[in-house]
Design a protein around this motif. Structure first.
Motif, PDB file in Angstrom:
ATOM      1  N   ASN A 109       0.681  -1.284  -0.041  1.00 58.03           N
ATOM      2  CA  ASN A 109      -0.244  -0.102   0.165  1.00 58.03           C
ATOM      3  C   ASN A 109       0.722   1.261   0.044  1.00 58.03           C
ATOM      4  OD1 ASN A 109      -2.322   1.426   0.132  1.00 58.03           O
ATOM      5  ND2 ASN A 109      -2.433   1.583   2.131  1.00 58.03           N
ATOM      6  N   GLU A 110       2.095   1.295  -0.719  1.00 63.20           N
ATOM      7  CA  GLU A 110       2.946   2.252  -0.859  1.00 63.20           C
ATOM      8  C   GLU A 110       2.616   3.176  -2.192  1.00 63.20           C
ATOM      9  OE1 GLU A 110       4.069  -1.003  -1.443  1.00 63.20           O
ATOM     10  OE2 GLU A 110       5.944  -0.951  -2.208  1.00 63.20           O
ATOM     11  N   ALA A 153      -0.457   1.687  -5.006  1.00 63.10           N
ATOM     12  CA  ALA A 153       0.469   0.829  -5.405  1.00 63.10           C
ATOM     13  C   ALA A 153       0.481   0.610  -6.729  1.00 63.10           C
ATOM     14  CB  ALA A 153       0.300  -0.824  -4.871  1.00 63.10           C
ATOM     15  N   MET A 154      -0.618   0.596  -7.478  1.00 67.13           N
ATOM     16  CA  MET A 154      -0.836   0.819  -8.957  1.00 67.13           C
ATOM     17  C   MET A 154      -0.279   1.815  -9.623  1.00 67.13           C
ATOM     18  SD  MET A 154      -2.656  -1.844  -8.319  1.00 67.13           S
ATOM     19  CE  MET A 154      -3.627  -1.353  -6.993  1.00 67.13           C
ATOM     20  N   HIS A 155       0.027   3.040  -8.690  1.00 67.38           N
ATOM     21  CA  HIS A 155       0.602   4.119  -9.487  1.00 67.38           C
ATOM     22  C   HIS A 155       2.104   4.257  -9.072  1.00 67.38           C
ATOM     23  CE1 HIS A 155      -3.405   6.192 -10.765  1.00 67.38           C
ATOM     24  NE2 HIS A 155      -2.970   4.976 -11.524  1.00 67.38           N
ATOM     25  N   SER A 156       2.343   3.525  -8.228  1.00 68.80           N
ATOM     26  CA  SER A 156       3.940   3.311  -7.667  1.00 68.80           C
ATOM     27  C   SER A 156       4.532   2.906  -8.929  1.00 68.80           C
ATOM     28  CB  SER A 156       4.177   2.565  -6.444  1.00 68.80           C
ATOM     29  OG  SER A 156       3.644   3.014  -5.443  1.00 68.80           O
ATOM     30  N   TYR A 157       6.002   3.441  -8.857  1.00 72.68           N
ATOM     31  CA  TYR A 157       7.004   3.046  -9.994  1.00 72.68           C
ATOM     32  C   TYR A 157       6.566   3.218 -11.359  1.00 72.68           C
ATOM     33  CZ  TYR A 157       7.922   0.811  -5.531  1.00 72.68           C
ATOM     34  OH  TYR A 157       7.937   0.791  -4.124  1.00 72.68           O
ATOM     35  N   LEU A 162       1.853  -6.445 -10.944  1.00 73.77           N
ATOM     36  CA  LEU A 162       0.198  -6.146 -10.357  1.00 73.77           C
ATOM     37  C   LEU A 162      -0.737  -7.004 -11.304  1.00 73.77           C
ATOM     38  CD1 LEU A 162       0.917  -2.082 -10.655  1.00 73.77           C
ATOM     39  CD2 LEU A 162       0.910  -3.609  -8.306  1.00 73.77           C
ATOM     40  N   GLY A 163      -0.484  -7.025 -12.807  1.00 75.48           N
ATOM     41  CA  GLY A 163      -1.581  -7.475 -13.463  1.00 75.48           C
ATOM     42  C   GLY A 163      -2.302  -6.620 -14.246  1.00 75.48           C
ATOM     43  N   VAL A 164      -1.839  -5.226 -13.850  1.00 73.99           N
ATOM     44  CA  VAL A 164      -2.847  -4.328 -14.584  1.00 73.99           C
ATOM     45  C   VAL A 164      -1.668  -3.120 -14.668  1.00 73.99           C
ATOM     46  CG1 VAL A 164      -5.014  -4.793 -13.570  1.00 73.99           C
ATOM     47  CG2 VAL A 164      -3.524  -3.126 -12.444  1.00 73.99           C
ATOM     48  N   THR A 165      -2.021  -2.132 -15.723  1.00 75.81           N
ATOM     49  CA  THR A 165      -1.451  -1.360 -15.989  1.00 75.81           C
ATOM     50  C   THR A 165      -2.200   0.010 -16.125  1.00 75.81           C
ATOM     51  OG1 THR A 165       0.347  -1.994 -17.613  1.00 75.81           O
ATOM     52  CG2 THR A 165       0.194   0.307 -17.634  1.00 75.81           C
ATOM     53  N   SER A 166      -2.061   1.092 -15.005  1.00 76.84           N
ATOM     54  CA  SER A 166      -2.708   2.208 -14.697  1.00 76.84           C
ATOM     55  C   SER A 166      -1.851   3.474 -14.618  1.00 76.84           C
ATOM     56  CB  SER A 166      -3.597   2.265 -13.566  1.00 76.84           C
ATOM     57  OG  SER A 166      -4.490   3.353 -13.289  1.00 76.84           O
ATOM     58  N   ARG A 167      -2.085   4.562 -15.330  1.00 76.75           N
ATOM     59  CA  ARG A 167      -1.202   5.781 -14.908  1.00 76.75           C
ATOM     60  C   ARG A 167      -2.350   6.804 -14.603  1.00 76.75           C
ATOM     61  NH1 ARG A 167       3.371   4.308 -17.878  1.00 76.75           N
ATOM     62  NH2 ARG A 167       2.955   2.548 -19.282  1.00 76.75           N
ATOM     63  N   ARG A 168      -3.397   6.882 -14.659  1.00 74.83           N
ATOM     64  CA  ARG A 168      -4.191   8.163 -14.053  1.00 74.83           C
ATOM     65  C   ARG A 168      -5.621   7.615 -13.293  1.00 74.83           C
ATOM     66  NH1 ARG A 168      -8.313   9.562 -17.945  1.00 74.83           N
ATOM     67  NH2 ARG A 168      -8.320   7.983 -19.577  1.00 74.83           N
ATOM     68  N   HIS A 169      -6.165   8.506 -12.771  1.00 74.35           N
ATOM     69  CA  HIS A 169      -7.457   8.167 -12.061  1.00 74.35           C
ATOM     70  C   HIS A 169      -8.599   9.202 -12.498  1.00 74.35           C
ATOM     71  CE1 HIS A 169      -7.066  11.150  -8.979  1.00 74.35           C
ATOM     72  NE2 HIS A 169      -5.947  10.845  -8.795  1.00 74.35           N
ATOM     73  N   ASP A 170      -9.933   8.816 -12.201  1.00 73.62           N
ATOM     74  CA  ASP A 170     -11.102   9.687 -12.521  1.00 73.62           C
ATOM     75  C   ASP A 170     -11.414  10.304 -11.237  1.00 73.62           C
ATOM     76  OD1 ASP A 170     -11.896   9.351 -15.044  1.00 73.62           O
ATOM     77  OD2 ASP A 170     -13.624   8.498 -14.796  1.00 73.62           O
ATOM     78  N   HIS A 171     -12.308  11.333 -11.137  1.00 66.53           N
ATOM     79  CA  HIS A 171     -12.535  12.094  -9.971  1.00 66.53           C
ATOM     80  C   HIS A 171     -13.043  11.255  -8.788  1.00 66.53           C
ATOM     81  CE1 HIS A 171     -16.134  11.769 -12.294  1.00 66.53           C
ATOM     82  NE2 HIS A 171     -16.810  11.588 -11.189  1.00 66.53           N
ATOM     83  N   LYS A 224     -16.800   7.679  -0.924  1.00 71.34           N
ATOM     84  CA  LYS A 224     -16.134   8.480  -1.879  1.00 71.34           C
ATOM     85  C   LYS A 224     -14.686   7.834  -2.053  1.00 71.34           C
ATOM     86  CE  LYS A 224     -17.955  12.731  -3.039  1.00 71.34           C
ATOM     87  NZ  LYS A 224     -17.777  14.254  -3.182  1.00 71.34           N
ATOM     88  N   ASP A 225     -14.362   7.453  -3.320  1.00 75.16           N
ATOM     89  CA  ASP A 225     -13.013   7.183  -3.639  1.00 75.16           C
ATOM     90  C   ASP A 225     -12.677   7.360  -5.169  1.00 75.16           C
ATOM     91  OD1 ASP A 225     -11.592   5.157  -1.413  1.00 75.16           O
ATOM     92  OD2 ASP A 225     -10.860   4.711  -3.643  1.00 75.16           O
ATOM     93  N   GLU A 226     -11.508   7.001  -5.461  1.00 74.24           N
ATOM     94  CA  GLU A 226     -11.080   7.319  -6.706  1.00 74.24           C
ATOM     95  C   GLU A 226     -11.186   6.167  -7.645  1.00 74.24           C
ATOM     96  OE1 GLU A 226      -7.464  10.565  -5.616  1.00 74.24           O
ATOM     97  OE2 GLU A 226      -6.906   8.440  -6.120  1.00 74.24           O
ATOM     98  N   LEU A 227     -11.508   6.281  -8.847  1.00 72.01           N
ATOM     99  CA  LEU A 227     -11.644   4.957  -9.794  1.00 72.01           C
ATOM    100  C   LEU A 227     -10.436   5.191 -10.883  1.00 72.01           C
ATOM    101  CD1 LEU A 227     -13.334   3.001 -11.152  1.00 72.01           C
ATOM    102  CD2 LEU A 227     -14.014   4.706 -12.889  1.00 72.01           C
ATOM    103  N   TYR A 228      -9.598   4.158 -10.710  1.00 74.14           N
ATOM    104  CA  TYR A 228      -8.228   4.287 -11.416  1.00 74.14           C
ATOM    105  C   TYR A 228      -8.869   3.559 -12.807  1.00 74.14           C
ATOM    106  CZ  TYR A 228      -4.802   4.913  -7.833  1.00 74.14           C
ATOM    107  OH  TYR A 228      -3.932   5.550  -6.888  1.00 74.14           O
ATOM    108  N   ILE A 229      -8.143   4.700 -13.903  1.00 73.97           N
ATOM    109  CA  ILE A 229      -8.332   4.087 -15.286  1.00 73.97           C
ATOM    110  C   ILE A 229      -7.275   3.110 -15.581  1.00 73.97           C
ATOM    111  CG2 ILE A 229      -8.242   4.822 -17.741  1.00 73.97           C
ATOM    112  CD1 ILE A 229     -10.458   6.095 -15.667  1.00 73.97           C
ATOM    113  N   ILE A 230      -7.759   1.817 -16.115  1.00 75.62           N
ATOM    114  CA  ILE A 230      -6.891   0.579 -16.279  1.00 75.62           C
ATOM    115  C   ILE A 230      -6.774   0.500 -17.904  1.00 75.62           C
ATOM    116  CG2 ILE A 230      -6.697  -1.754 -16.189  1.00 75.62           C
ATOM    117  CD1 ILE A 230      -6.729  -0.507 -13.283  1.00 75.62           C
TER     118      ILE A 230
END
Ligand code: ZN
Length: 285
Positions: free
Chosen positions: A120-121, A151-155, A167-176, A203-209
């Protein structure tokens, strides 16, 4: 019960939470004493709804940018311990920025003592290939993992793909931030079997996969409010034969206060560690 291996800076912050940790430890100790009384000759572990066998050894790696890791760790640790017999160690180091190389990962065999590691870093701008590969190689065919939110936006700045493959997914940004409905797509999978139909997140962020890796199985999705496209929010991956369970949720304190989310993390830990969920109580002579 809840061992904290922390940086001196975090110890100061932790002092205010110490009474809560003490209560938790005493509570578990009391449960054990009661159990021993009833158990006569047999020694058994405290009864937990999801897992009551010998304690799972779990490491939480947390810290970095953008989130309240001290609270998240406490909520995760104490919440999961209500339903799973697990001992946690916590490494919460690296400051509050987007770049750090933490001492934990200096050793090649850093993950070996643990049944499962919870990442969870949040260090998006750390990009050094050898450093990242010391993290991933400890998991490839090795220690299972649960990966949470940032963790999905780490490194993310790294040119190598090892972390993303892990991770099994690539994500670089998130929705509101919003309240997102969670649609379970594989209800038979033990990780999501307890998520109630119609769960809408705090309320939380949706990560764009943007990419799923070949060994990833999507377990649940949520729709973007911008274009209606469904994005995986819970999945499992196989990384060189090792189990990895992931969720992109976990931005807000409210999410870590949500029982559905904590139960999802508990089940993810158990599945990754190869434990049967809801197995009968084990006892030892
Ligand atoms: Zn976030």
């Amino acid at each position: 019960m809840f061992d904290l291996v922390t940086h001196p800076h975090t110890m100061t912050k932790l002092r205010s939470l110490f009474p809560l940790f003490l209560i938790l430890t005493l509570g578990v100790g009391f449960g054990l004493a009661q159990n021993q009384k009833k158990g006569k000759k047999k020694k058994s572990y405290p009864k937990k709804e999801y897992y009551s066998g010998a304690p799972i050894k779990a490491l939480i790696v947390t810290g970095g940018c953008c989130h309240n890791y001290l609270y998240q760790t406490f909520a995760l640790g104490s919440g999961v311990q209500k339903v799973v017999n697990v001992d946690f160690e916590v490494v919460n180091v690296g400051g509050r920025g987007t770049e750090a190389m933490i001492d934990l990962y200096n050793k090649v065999d850093w993950a070996e003592p643990y049944d499962v590691v919870i990442h969870n870093e949040c260090f998006a701008n750390t990009a050094e290939p050898e450093y990242i590969r010391r993290i991933t190689e400890a998991h490839r065919g090795g220690t299972p993992a649960v990966v949470v939110h940032c963790a999905m936006h780490s490194y993310r700045a790294a040119e190598i793909d090892d972390w993303r493959e892990f991770l099994g997914v690539t994500s670089r940004r998130h929705d509101h931030q919003s309240n997102y409905p969670v649609k379970v797509t594989k209800p038979e999978h033990p990780v999501v079997a307890d998520i109630p139909p119609g769960w809408v997140t705090p309320k939380d962020e949706l990560y764009i996969i943007e990419k799923l890796w070949p060994n990833t199985t999507v377990l649940a999705t949520s729709p973007s409010e911008k274009d209606g496209k469904d994005h995986p929010v819970i999945w499992v991956n196989e990384f060189g034969g090792t189990r990895v369970a992931g969720t992109t949720y976990g931005h807000s304190d409210e999410m870590f206060g949500d029982e559905n989310f904590i139960r999802l993390l508990a089940r993810s830990i158990l599945w990754a560690a190869g434990k049967e969920i809801g197995a009968p109580v084990e006892s030892t002579e």
